[in-house]
Write an enzyme that holds these catalytic residues in place. Sequence first.
Site, PDB file in Angstrom:
ATOM      1  N   GLU A 181     -15.161 -32.002  -2.086  1.00 29.28           N
ATOM      2  CA  GLU A 181     -14.531 -31.432  -3.275  1.00 29.28           C
ATOM      3  C   GLU A 181     -15.440 -30.446  -4.001  1.00 29.28           C
ATOM      4  O   GLU A 181     -15.195 -30.073  -5.149  1.00 29.28           O
ATOM      5  CB  GLU A 181     -14.114 -32.556  -4.218  1.00 29.28           C
ATOM      6  CG  GLU A 181     -13.108 -33.518  -3.613  1.00 29.28           C
ATOM      7  CD  GLU A 181     -11.673 -33.009  -3.641  1.00 29.28           C
ATOM      8  OE1 GLU A 181     -11.223 -32.516  -4.680  1.00 29.28           O
ATOM      9  OE2 GLU A 181     -11.002 -33.103  -2.581  1.00 29.28           O
ATOM     10  N   HIS A 207     -13.295 -36.938 -10.036  1.00 22.43           N
ATOM     11  CA  HIS A 207     -14.516 -36.221  -9.659  1.00 22.43           C
ATOM     12  C   HIS A 207     -15.666 -36.684 -10.553  1.00 22.43           C
ATOM     13  O   HIS A 207     -15.437 -37.115 -11.691  1.00 22.43           O
ATOM     14  CB  HIS A 207     -14.362 -34.707  -9.830  1.00 22.43           C
ATOM     15  CG  HIS A 207     -13.429 -34.062  -8.869  1.00 22.43           C
ATOM     16  ND1 HIS A 207     -12.530 -33.072  -9.240  1.00 22.43           N
ATOM     17  CD2 HIS A 207     -13.242 -34.246  -7.543  1.00 22.43           C
ATOM     18  CE1 HIS A 207     -11.839 -32.680  -8.192  1.00 22.43           C
ATOM     19  NE2 HIS A 207     -12.240 -33.391  -7.152  1.00 22.43           N
ATOM     20  N   CYS A 223     -14.327 -27.871 -14.933  1.00 26.81           N
ATOM     21  CA  CYS A 223     -13.500 -27.600 -13.756  1.00 26.81           C
ATOM     22  C   CYS A 223     -13.334 -26.110 -13.524  1.00 26.81           C
ATOM     23  O   CYS A 223     -13.193 -25.651 -12.386  1.00 26.81           O
ATOM     24  CB  CYS A 223     -12.114 -28.229 -13.910  1.00 26.81           C
ATOM     25  SG  CYS A 223     -12.086 -30.025 -13.778  1.00 26.81           S
TER      26      CYS A 223
END
Length: 446
Positions: free
Chosen positions: A174, A250, A370
């Site tokens: 990721e 995350h 993000c």
Amino acid sequence: MTAFEMNFDGLVGPTHNYAGLSFGNIASQSNATAISNPKEAAKQGLQKMKALADMGYKQGILLPHERPAIGALKALGYQGSDADVLRQVGRENPALLSAISSASCMWTANAGTVSPSADTADGRVHFTAANLNAKFHRSIEHPTTTRMLQAIFHDNRHFAHHPALPAIASFGDEGAANHTRFCAQYDAPGVELFVYGKEAFNEARPAPLKFPARQTLEASQAIARLHGLGDAQCVFAQQRPETIDAGVFHNDVIAVGNGNVLFYHETAFVDPAQVLAELDAKLIGARLIPICVPTAEVSLHDAVRSYLFNSQLLSQTDGSMTLIVPAECHAIDSVAAYLTRLLADPANPIRTVQVFDLKQSMNNGGGPACLRLRVALTAAEYQAIHPGVIMTQDLYQQLNAWVDRHYRDRLVSADLADPLLLLESRTALDQLTRLTGLGNIYPFQL
């Protein structure tokens, strides 16, 4: 200091919509089917980029991807003109249409993992695009991401690019959302923290039960090898499975680091004492400063709702740090009270908090952290990147005018099947590559 950290924020794309595609991301799922405003979303992101540039930080942009992704549909057997394909999928499989229309590439923390030249064996900045194979709508991103990164960081004397890892669960990756670098100075050797959710080839190890662990230890280890990192430069830490099951999909939802500071929630890691000890032992030229937020002050629930840790931790010239947080942090009492206490502590290196309204992104499950990919660069490396993506007053004005020309201010799921939206998006992106001088990076251009 001859190096600095530069943030590359994702410019929100014209098809920004709420489809609840990210299982395990509570905000994403909670706002499924809500009406989105792509124009407002893009402008909120641009305002944050420009504000950071005005504060003296190096700031760049990464471009949106082509959406709807017609090529992905044709690879699945849909045939006919682009308009026919869109209409057919809209009738037969609206969920698939939502997936290939997602503007999720705006969250560039997932674009890839970056290791600066001070850490790598060949003295170049290394990039590995993330395969994002845990979610179909994100798994189709890495080919365009790779082309874009190669176009921006094009000088192979300074930059090295690696393709995404094999797109299977065992090597689920990721990107930088599960990677943080610590250092005394940006041009000094650092230690890179890779956080994973599970070990793919060791089922005896703990793993989440409710939500998927998107990053594996095996993927993190592979990236470290590709980037030429030695054992002394890496720490591999497992995220607590119970924390993932609480909606922390995350690591950057539960921890953020910069320089020699780690700001984290006490539930972030399986063995926090070991993680801190190893980071401190491997950090050269400085002692690690851990700032642990206890559950008694900010619950895990409030940490996820506020995205307190999905923030940007930025160095200031006087050695202190600034925390960039979403407006939700001031709206939730426990978090607001904690930040007040944090700033009142004279021993704390975080001296200021800057608040930004990013509601369009937040509603889809992504906060300030993000939205940006961090790249530590020397002065020579900075001179070697493509200049058209560097945020300036002129570029800011041009991008706002571009958004005004091409973006809708209201989008619902039914609009995704409209062939006009595809045409609008392609027209906008073609003009954007010309505006930035980046060249042909999109499938429709190739």
